[in-house]
Design an enzyme around this catalytic site. Structure first.
Site, PDB file in Angstrom:
ATOM      1  CE  LYS A  60      -3.833  -2.304   2.306  1.00 23.83           C
ATOM      2  NZ  LYS A  60      -4.584  -2.471   3.555  1.00 23.83           N
ATOM      3  CG  HIS A 111       1.059  -8.465  18.082  1.00 31.56           C
ATOM      4  ND1 HIS A 111       1.189  -9.165  19.253  1.00 31.56           N
ATOM      5  CD2 HIS A 111       2.321  -8.214  17.663  1.00 31.56           C
ATOM      6  CE1 HIS A 111       2.467  -9.347  19.536  1.00 31.56           C
ATOM      7  NE2 HIS A 111       3.178  -8.760  18.597  1.00 31.56           N
TER       8      HIS A 111
END
Length: 124
Positions: A60, A111
């Protein structure tokens, strides 16, 4: 000069299911160093998911999506001596992306039990 920013988020369970279910998925997506690192962790699937998110965020950031001639397992996320994540391009993927003129790649990972995320900044 900043040339691109990418972010990705993924459910840890999706990555865990693919690794546990599909033969070869882990090796297709992750380098040997990444596998060794993640397998040594108590919550290994969180670490795999964060690295997967970083690979997606990288594509991206360069603004293209996956590039012909690049391999996910040649986009390697390692940690320096202080634990800071680093993103390196290896082998054929490094060669396939030479024309992009990438000077520096910044990556950060996060995370928790159910989700993993990554942000990548590319400088030219």
């Amino acid at each position: 000069m900043i040339a691109g920013v990418g972010i990705d988020i993924i459910e840890v369970e999706r990555v865990a299911a693919r690794i546990e279910k599909e033969n070869g998925f882990r090796e297709l997506i992750f380098s040997k160093k990444e596998i060794d690192y993640c397998e040594g962790k108590t919550n290994k699937f969180e670490h795999y998911a964060a690295r997967f998110a970083a690979k997606e965020a990288f594509f991206k950031a360069i603004g293209t999506g996956w590039i012909e001639g690049s391999l996910f397992n040649e986009i390697e996320i390692t940690n320096d001596d202080s634990g800071k994540p680093e993103l390196a391009l290896l082998n054929t993927t490094k060669k396939a992306l030479e024309s992009f003129g990438i000077y520096k790649i910044w990556v950060t990972l996060s995370h928790v039990k159910t989700m993993a995320t990554a942000v990548v900044i590319v400088e030219k």
